[in-house]
Design an enzyme around this catalytic site. Sequence first.
Site, PDB file in Angstrom:
ATOM      1  N   GLU A 161       8.084 -16.537  -2.860  1.00 54.04           N
ATOM      2  CA  GLU A 161       8.391 -15.207  -3.396  1.00 54.04           C
ATOM      3  C   GLU A 161       9.863 -14.583  -3.344  1.00 54.04           C
ATOM      4  O   GLU A 161      10.360 -14.447  -4.444  1.00 54.04           O
ATOM      5  CB  GLU A 161       7.417 -14.160  -2.987  1.00 54.04           C
ATOM      6  CG  GLU A 161       7.445 -12.760  -3.798  1.00 54.04           C
ATOM      7  CD  GLU A 161       6.626 -11.561  -3.129  1.00 54.04           C
ATOM      8  OE1 GLU A 161       6.815 -10.398  -3.751  1.00 54.04           O
ATOM      9  OE2 GLU A 161       5.767 -11.981  -2.416  1.00 54.04           O
TER      10      GLU A 161
ATOM     11  N   GLU B 272       1.027  -1.408   0.027  1.00 51.86           N
ATOM     12  CA  GLU B 272      -0.100   0.167   0.131  1.00 51.86           C
ATOM     13  C   GLU B 272       0.820   1.173  -0.031  1.00 51.86           C
ATOM     14  O   GLU B 272       2.042   1.286   0.330  1.00 51.86           O
ATOM     15  CB  GLU B 272      -0.981  -0.054   1.231  1.00 51.86           C
ATOM     16  CG  GLU B 272      -1.854  -1.279   1.256  1.00 51.86           C
ATOM     17  CD  GLU B 272      -2.889  -0.949   1.995  1.00 51.86           C
ATOM     18  OE1 GLU B 272      -4.118  -1.838   2.164  1.00 51.86           O
ATOM     19  OE2 GLU B 272      -2.979  -0.043   2.882  1.00 51.86           O
TER      20      GLU B 272
ATOM     21  N   GLY C   1       9.890  -7.191  -0.449  1.00 47.62           N
ATOM     22  CA  GLY C   1      10.427  -6.859   1.080  1.00 47.62           C
ATOM     23  C   GLY C   1      11.931  -6.397   0.683  1.00 47.62           C
ATOM     24  O   GLY C   1      12.647  -6.862   0.260  1.00 47.62           O
TER      25      GLY C   1
ATOM     26  N   GLY D 263      32.172   2.650 -22.488  1.00 48.70           N
ATOM     27  CA  GLY D 263      31.169   3.491 -23.057  1.00 48.70           C
ATOM     28  C   GLY D 263      29.929   2.519 -23.526  1.00 48.70           C
ATOM     29  O   GLY D 263      28.926   3.042 -23.480  1.00 48.70           O
TER      30      GLY D 263
END
Length: 389
Positions: free
Chosen positions: A243, A129, A365, A341
Amino acid sequence: MNSLYFTEDHELFRKSLQDFLQKEVVPHIEKWEKTGTIERFIWKKFGDMGFFGLAYPESYGGLNLDLFYTVILLEELQKIKSSGFAAAIWAHAYLAMTHLNAEGDERIKQDYLVPSISGDKIGALCLTEPFGGSDVAGMRTTAIKRGNKYIINGSKTFITNGVYADYYVVAAKTSPDLGNKGISMFLMDTNLKGVSATKLDKLGWRASDTAEIAFDNVEIPEENLMGEEGKGFPYIMQHFALERLIMAINAHARAEYAIEYTIDYMSNREAFGRTIDKFQALRHTMVDHATDVEHCKVFNYAAVARLNKGEYVVKEATMAKLKSTKVADETIYSCLQMLGGYGYMEEYPLARLFRDSRLGPIGGGTSEILREILSKMIIDKQNYQPAVK
């Protein structure tokens, strides 16, 4: 071939998957990275090939295979120059679908898990959230029961597949006064009144669809409660092990890809009359990174093997993600430097890989949160337990 974990069948699957990705996915990657939209047809092709059903029961269209087939899928997805595409696939197959399989009743499995396996429906898991971040217990989204319905209000953010998805698996507080003991899991169709999703603009993972989602008095039937009311937090914690292992595997795989690409580049790039893979400082740097990555890979495989046996590996999975994502970032940083580069140019894979990899220590997390979880386990002797079924 690592014969400790991978059989000949595993390796045949890896070759088949590599061929599929090169033929069906790689030609579209640059377009999807530019548009930020993965076209729907590829989801169906993944479903038709059985890739979404690797770890799921045959009764719902899955293949019921061991977790090392999943490891192979994750590893190969990291080697096609789009961690964003990979994230969209694994977030559907192992975040949203894991909850459907574990907590969904038979109706939910038939109506959502079956079409998810076939590639006809796309799912997203809605936990994080705007005000909570990694603090799952601090969520503010509520689900208040009225009659035979739940009314959901609140918001979620950083949701992978948040715009693509046909359904959300949503964590919300049914008893806000009970803290983490008042969280429940719900299934929600994305086309319901009161649901809105806003696509977010990200540093990396450009092909994936990450969204902020708002729920304004969204009504869902009571039968869309998944599992038991108030058990959402232990359900979430139980699945975090998978996960975090997924993100650890992703990390070692993209670091390995970066090393392979960079060594090949170094063997062809000349400076001062010889290829740069002959300069001792560069050689030793690459060897150090290769050693770190191999250590992570061995640890990650061992944790997967234990999880595959049904063991609760929350500590090992947390360690795996913490270490592997850090090693991947350090490795890819050095690999980009080896290209000079050219490493900074978008036409070479290291620039995108560098951006994409940076999400590793944040998503699922943050590293800071993971260190505190491990501190509680290692120093405070806290013993986390799986959810009781």
